[in-house]
Design a protein around this motif. Structure first.
Motif, PDB file in Angstrom:
ATOM      1  N   SER A  16      -0.324  11.703  -3.337  1.00 30.05           N
ATOM      2  CA  SER A  16      -0.244  10.684  -2.294  1.00 30.05           C
ATOM      3  C   SER A  16      -1.172   9.506  -2.612  1.00 30.05           C
ATOM      4  N   ASP A  17      -2.332   9.798  -3.194  1.00 28.76           N
ATOM      5  CA  ASP A  17      -3.232   8.716  -3.613  1.00 28.76           C
ATOM      6  C   ASP A  17      -2.580   7.859  -4.693  1.00 28.76           C
ATOM      7  N   LEU A  18      -1.859   8.511  -5.591  1.00 26.25           N
ATOM      8  CA  LEU A  18      -1.200   7.778  -6.671  1.00 26.25           C
ATOM      9  C   LEU A  18      -0.126   6.847  -6.124  1.00 26.25           C
ATOM     10  N   MET A  19       0.645   7.309  -5.147  1.00 29.87           N
ATOM     11  CA  MET A  19       1.696   6.475  -4.581  1.00 29.87           C
ATOM     12  C   MET A  19       1.104   5.240  -3.908  1.00 29.87           C
ATOM     13  N   ARG A  20       0.044   5.419  -3.155  1.00 25.56           N
ATOM     14  CA  ARG A  20      -0.571   4.276  -2.474  1.00 25.56           C
ATOM     15  C   ARG A  20      -1.182   3.304  -3.482  1.00 25.56           C
ATOM     16  N   GLU A  21      -1.997   3.816  -4.391  1.00 22.16           N
ATOM     17  CA  GLU A  21      -2.651   2.943  -5.358  1.00 22.16           C
ATOM     18  C   GLU A  21      -1.634   2.296  -6.299  1.00 22.16           C
ATOM     19  N   GLY A  22      -0.608   3.052  -6.677  1.00 20.35           N
ATOM     20  CA  GLY A  22       0.417   2.489  -7.548  1.00 20.35           C
ATOM     21  C   GLY A  22       1.214   1.394  -6.866  1.00 20.35           C
ATOM     22  N   TYR A  23       1.461   1.551  -5.575  1.00 21.77           N
ATOM     23  CA  TYR A  23       2.198   0.511  -4.850  1.00 21.77           C
ATOM     24  C   TYR A  23       1.345  -0.746  -4.688  1.00 21.77           C
ATOM     25  N   LEU A  24       0.073  -0.573  -4.388  1.00 18.21           N
ATOM     26  CA  LEU A  24      -0.818  -1.725  -4.281  1.00 18.21           C
ATOM     27  C   LEU A  24      -1.019  -2.405  -5.628  1.00 18.21           C
ATOM     28  N   ASP A  25      -0.863  -1.643  -6.727  1.00 15.81           N
ATOM     29  CA  ASP A  25      -0.861  -2.194  -8.084  1.00 15.81           C
ATOM     30  C   ASP A  25      -2.194  -2.851  -8.441  1.00 15.81           C
ATOM     31  N   ARG A  26      -3.272  -2.219  -8.001  1.00 16.19           N
ATOM     32  CA  ARG A  26      -4.594  -2.738  -8.346  1.00 16.19           C
ATOM     33  C   ARG A  26      -5.366  -1.714  -9.163  1.00 16.19           C
ATOM     34  N   ASP A  38      12.510  -3.706  -4.446  1.00 13.70           N
ATOM     35  CA  ASP A  38      12.983  -2.338  -4.658  1.00 13.70           C
ATOM     36  C   ASP A  38      11.854  -1.329  -4.442  1.00 13.70           C
ATOM     37  N   ARG A  39      10.647  -1.671  -4.871  1.00 15.08           N
ATOM     38  CA  ARG A  39       9.500  -0.784  -4.685  1.00 15.08           C
ATOM     39  C   ARG A  39       9.217  -0.578  -3.194  1.00 15.08           C
ATOM     40  N   ALA A  40       9.309  -1.651  -2.428  1.00 20.37           N
ATOM     41  CA  ALA A  40       9.068  -1.541  -0.978  1.00 20.37           C
ATOM     42  C   ALA A  40      10.124  -0.665  -0.316  1.00 20.37           C
ATOM     43  N   ARG A  41      11.359  -0.846  -0.717  1.00 19.66           N
ATOM     44  CA  ARG A  41      12.435  -0.023  -0.136  1.00 19.66           C
ATOM     45  C   ARG A  41      12.245   1.449  -0.490  1.00 19.66           C
ATOM     46  N   PHE A  42      11.803   1.694  -1.718  1.00 21.58           N
ATOM     47  CA  PHE A  42      11.575   3.077  -2.131  1.00 21.58           C
ATOM     48  C   PHE A  42      10.437   3.696  -1.326  1.00 21.58           C
ATOM     49  N   MET A  43       9.342   2.973  -1.175  1.00 24.16           N
ATOM     50  CA  MET A  43       8.223   3.484  -0.383  1.00 24.16           C
ATOM     51  C   MET A  43       8.648   3.758   1.051  1.00 24.16           C
ATOM     52  N   HIS A  76       2.546   8.794   1.029  1.00 19.75           N
ATOM     53  CA  HIS A  76       1.776   7.646   0.526  1.00 19.75           C
ATOM     54  C   HIS A  76       0.696   7.174   1.497  1.00 19.75           C
ATOM     55  N   GLY A  77       0.761   7.570   2.756  1.00 18.61           N
ATOM     56  CA  GLY A  77      -0.277   7.209   3.715  1.00 18.61           C
ATOM     57  C   GLY A  77      -0.299   5.743   4.104  1.00 18.61           C
ATOM     58  N   MET A  78       0.828   5.052   4.002  1.00 18.47           N
ATOM     59  CA  MET A  78       0.877   3.624   4.326  1.00 18.47           C
ATOM     60  C   MET A  78       1.763   3.370   5.533  1.00 18.47           C
ATOM     61  N   THR A  79       1.415   2.365   6.326  1.00 19.35           N
ATOM     62  CA  THR A  79       2.247   1.958   7.452  1.00 19.35           C
ATOM     63  C   THR A  79       3.348   1.014   6.972  1.00 19.35           C
ATOM     64  N   GLU A  80       4.354   0.811   7.820  1.00 12.94           N
ATOM     65  CA  GLU A  80       5.417  -0.127   7.470  1.00 12.94           C
ATOM     66  C   GLU A  80       4.860  -1.540   7.276  1.00 12.94           C
ATOM     67  N   ALA A  81       3.874  -1.907   8.086  1.00 16.40           N
ATOM     68  CA  ALA A  81       3.279  -3.238   7.955  1.00 16.40           C
ATOM     69  C   ALA A  81       2.553  -3.383   6.615  1.00 16.40           C
ATOM     70  N   ILE A 122       3.247  -1.787   3.838  1.00 13.87           N
ATOM     71  CA  ILE A 122       4.278  -1.896   2.811  1.00 13.87           C
ATOM     72  C   ILE A 122       4.856  -3.305   2.796  1.00 13.87           C
ATOM     73  N   GLY A 123       5.137  -3.840   3.985  1.00  9.81           N
ATOM     74  CA  GLY A 123       5.710  -5.182   4.079  1.00  9.81           C
ATOM     75  C   GLY A 123       4.784  -6.269   3.585  1.00  9.81           C
ATOM     76  N   ALA A 124       3.475  -6.085   3.788  1.00 11.27           N
ATOM     77  CA  ALA A 124       2.519  -7.108   3.373  1.00 11.27           C
ATOM     78  C   ALA A 124       2.557  -7.336   1.870  1.00 11.27           C
ATOM     79  N   GLN A 125       2.800  -6.268   1.111  1.00 11.68           N
ATOM     80  CA  GLN A 125       2.894  -6.428  -0.340  1.00 11.68           C
ATOM     81  C   GLN A 125       4.105  -7.265  -0.724  1.00 11.68           C
ATOM     82  N   VAL A 126       5.205  -7.082  -0.017  1.00  7.59           N
ATOM     83  CA  VAL A 126       6.414  -7.846  -0.312  1.00  7.59           C
ATOM     84  C   VAL A 126       6.208  -9.325   0.006  1.00  7.59           C
TER      85      VAL A 126
END
Length: 338
Positions: free
Chosen positions: A143-153, A230-235, A243-248, A250-254
């Motif tokens: 779950s940590d990997l999904m969050r950190e990987g989505y943030l891409d930092r 596509d990454r946001a839709r997958f998350m 992943h421990g992330m809210t919809e907001a 996820i949307g903020a990254q997009v």
């Protein structure tokens, strides 16, 4: 104890000047249980001849030739040949430290993880940078990997700084020309139950002005943006506990990607109509995300997105005007590229 076999995937295209350094760094690893699969993707220089000469000297190296189809197709062709329990990806103009596999495989075996990750260097002309930030040394949950990987930092969506269990990379890459790693990694990360970090930099990424991530084109920038969508839709399709992330969040990254993409195109594209079409596409895909997350966006990002919505032509002109204040710094930095 026998070393587990690591399959190393190297796509190669017109890399005659760099392939020797790349292969020497891989084949001289302290971890010698290697299967190296190089796919020559229709090179028009003498890359193929150089590869065949290496293969004649080292039985661990397999060379596959195909007509030019792009990096994704070359990597997928190589994956079909892989026999190792673990797989790693190296680009043909990059190189690795001699103990990279020894250290990453040691961490993998000790932790029984599905993926190991190290730090990496950015090798400019006459200068080297250690890419930061990176997670501290340790073992982490999926779950940590999904969050950190989505943030891409702290965890970036690139493959070359990681070693995977072969099953994680089983689906290979989508058939796209640009940012194939960025489009793929979250899907691989979703298969990882546990991952381990060795923060030491062991991969050398050669910074090229003409590289996919450095050279500008509207096509490249929009490919990155569409991958972010596509990454946001997958998350969003995954349960929140994955992943421990809210919809907001996820949307903020997009929305951040939308603004940075539109800004880059406005500044880099000389065709006003093409810029306006790109901005219209970006707005059409992201307005719902903006409404969802505007309350948590950085103020500057929110202001720029609102300007895009209200007056996209003025947004384009304003971004070009602002470019004059950053041009000198960008020009100085570009001198560092090969």
């Amino acid at each position: 104890m026998d070393q587990p076999l690591v399959s190393v995937v190297i796509p190669a295209y017109n890399c005659s000047k760099t392939i020797q350094r790349c292969l020497d760094s891989v084949l001289s690893q302290n971890h010698s249980a290697l299967q190296v699969v190089v796919v020559d993707d229709g090179s028009t220089d003498d890359t193929l001849e150089r590869l065949q000469a290496y293969a004649a000297r080292d039985s661990r190296l397999t060379v596959v030739h195909q007509e030019n189809q792009g990096v994704s197709a070359a990597r997928n062709r190589a994956l079909e040949q892989c026999r190792g329990k673990y797989v790693q990806f190296v680009d043909s103009d990059d190189s690795i430290e001699p103990d990279m596999y020894e250290k990453l495989m040691g961490a993998l075996l000790e932790s029984d993880a599905d993926m190991a990750m190290c730090g990496y260097y950015l090798d400019f002309k006459g200068m080297r940078k250690f890419k930061q930030p990176i997670p501290d040394a340790g073992v982490y949950a999926g779950s940590d990997l999904m969050r950190e990987g989505y943030l891409d930092r702290k965890v970036q969506s690139i493959s070359c700084d990681k070693v995977f269990r072969r099953e994680v990379a089983g689906d290979g890459y989508p058939s796209q020309r640009y940012f194939e790693d960025h489009a793929t990694m979250l899907h691989w990360f979703a298969k990882v139950g546990k991952w381990v970090v060795v923060p030491e930099p062991m991969y050398h990424y050669r910074m090229r002005r003409s590289g996919v991530t450095n050279g500008f084109s509207v096509e490249k920038r929009m490919a990155k943006f569409r991958a972010d969508l596509d990454r946001a839709r997958f998350m969003a399709s995954l349960p929140a506990d994955r992943h421990g992330m809210t919809e907001a969040e996820i949307g903020a990254q997009v929305v951040g990607s939308a603004v940075s993409t539109a800004k880059a195109i406005a500044r880099g594209c000389t065709d006003a109509d093409a810029t306006d079409r790109a901005i219209a596409e970006i707005l059409g895909c992201t307005s719902d995300y903006f409404n969802l997350c505007r309350g948590i966006l950085p103020a500057k990002t929110a202001r720029r997105y609102e300007l895009m919505m209200k007056n996209p032509v003025w947004f384009r002109r304003k971004m070009k005007l602002e470019r004059m204040f950053v041009f000198a710094g960008n020009r100085k930095e570009k001198l560092l590229y090969d």
